[in-house]
Enzyme design. Structure first.
Site, PDB file in Angstrom:
ATOM      1  N   ARG A  13       0.825  -1.220   0.000  1.00 25.50           N
ATOM      2  CA  ARG A  13       0.000   0.000   0.000  1.00 25.50           C
ATOM      3  C   ARG A  13       0.849   1.255   0.000  1.00 25.50           C
ATOM      4  O   ARG A  13       1.879   1.324   0.670  1.00 25.50           O
ATOM      5  CB  ARG A  13      -0.894   0.054   1.233  1.00 25.50           C
ATOM      6  CG  ARG A  13      -2.135  -0.790   1.123  1.00 25.50           C
ATOM      7  CD  ARG A  13      -3.064  -0.562   2.299  1.00 25.50           C
ATOM      8  NE  ARG A  13      -3.708   0.728   2.267  1.00 25.50           N
ATOM      9  CZ  ARG A  13      -4.846   0.992   1.621  1.00 25.50           C
ATOM     10  NH1 ARG A  13      -5.431   0.060   0.923  1.00 25.50           N
ATOM     11  NH2 ARG A  13      -5.394   2.175   1.677  1.00 25.50           N
ATOM     12  N   GLY A  59       6.696   0.614   5.672  1.00 25.47           N
ATOM     13  CA  GLY A  59       7.611  -0.228   4.895  1.00 25.47           C
ATOM     14  C   GLY A  59       7.583   0.106   3.416  1.00 25.47           C
ATOM     15  O   GLY A  59       8.620   0.141   2.750  1.00 25.47           O
ATOM     16  N   CYS A  60       6.393   0.360   2.895  1.00 28.43           N
ATOM     17  CA  CYS A  60       6.252   0.665   1.464  1.00 28.43           C
ATOM     18  C   CYS A  60       6.886   2.009   1.134  1.00 28.43           C
ATOM     19  O   CYS A  60       7.482   2.176   0.067  1.00 28.43           O
ATOM     20  CB  CYS A  60       4.780   0.652   1.068  1.00 28.43           C
ATOM     21  SG  CYS A  60       4.014  -0.977   1.302  1.00 28.43           S
ATOM     22  N   THR A  61       6.765   2.953   2.035  1.00 26.22           N
ATOM     23  CA  THR A  61       7.381   4.263   1.831  1.00 26.22           C
ATOM     24  C   THR A  61       8.898   4.127   1.832  1.00 26.22           C
ATOM     25  O   THR A  61       9.582   4.636   0.937  1.00 26.22           O
ATOM     26  CB  THR A  61       6.920   5.259   2.910  1.00 26.22           C
ATOM     27  OG1 THR A  61       5.497   5.394   2.822  1.00 26.22           O
ATOM     28  CG2 THR A  61       7.575   6.612   2.738  1.00 26.22           C
ATOM     29  N   SER A  82       9.998   2.356  -1.413  1.00 25.13           N
ATOM     30  CA  SER A  82       9.821   3.201  -2.600  1.00 25.13           C
ATOM     31  C   SER A  82      10.842   4.333  -2.643  1.00 25.13           C
ATOM     32  O   SER A  82      11.377   4.654  -3.710  1.00 25.13           O
ATOM     33  CB  SER A  82       8.401   3.765  -2.647  1.00 25.13           C
ATOM     34  OG  SER A  82       7.465   2.714  -2.787  1.00 25.13           O
TER      35      SER A  82
END
Length: 155
Positions: free
Chosen positions: A38, A43-45, A48
């Site tokens: 998401r 973690g995704c931030t 990315s």
């Protein structure tokens, strides 16, 4: 789920900036696909941002990096603007690409079971074949490991 040396499943997904990206159009170059759960979660931030910061090194090695989640284009655009991301983010709102790559799986958190994207990365060679697969990715050090694999593939 595709395995090493299999042909990578083709897709045509909308990306931020209004461009549709087709995997088959990128043949002849190395492609890194990172699937993440998401936009704008910790973690995704982190992942990315790391791929975005390493973008010039991937480009120098001859690799295109694409991030894929089921979030909408509007969500991707907001996420990229908020964190200054340069990495190409693609929207798989219907989930077909996630299913084709086997990353749409049953997950468990806090005693609840639900379907979601398993953080995974695929390295695709210039012939469109899967060269490496990372499943259940831990973010710390992952981008460096993928970049090293790109160098091994292209050297």
């Amino acid at each position: 789920m595709p395995a090493i040396s299999d042909s990578a499943p083709d897709f045509a997904l909308p990306g931020i900036g209004g461009e549709t990206v087709r995997l088959s159009d990128l043949r002849g170059g190395v492609v890194v696909l990172f699937f993440y759960p998401r936009d704008d979660t910790p973690g995704c931030t982190t992942e990315s941002i790391a791929f975005s910061e390493a973008g010039p090194a991937f480009a120098e090695a001859g690799a295109q990096v694409l991030g894929i989640s089921k979030d909408s284009l509007a969500s991707h655009e907001k996420f990229a603007a908020k964190h200054g991301l340069d990495v190409v983010l693609l929207s798989d709102e219907h989930g077909q690409t996630c299913e084709d790559y086997g990353v749409w799986v049953e997950k468990k958190m806090y005693g609840k079971t639900f379907m979601g994207i398993e953080r995974s990365t695929y390295l695709i060679d210039a012939d469109g074949r899967i060269a490496r697969v990372w499943r259940k990715v831990k973010v710390a050090g992952h981008v460096d490991e993928v970049l090293a694999a790109v160098h091994e593939l292209t050297d």
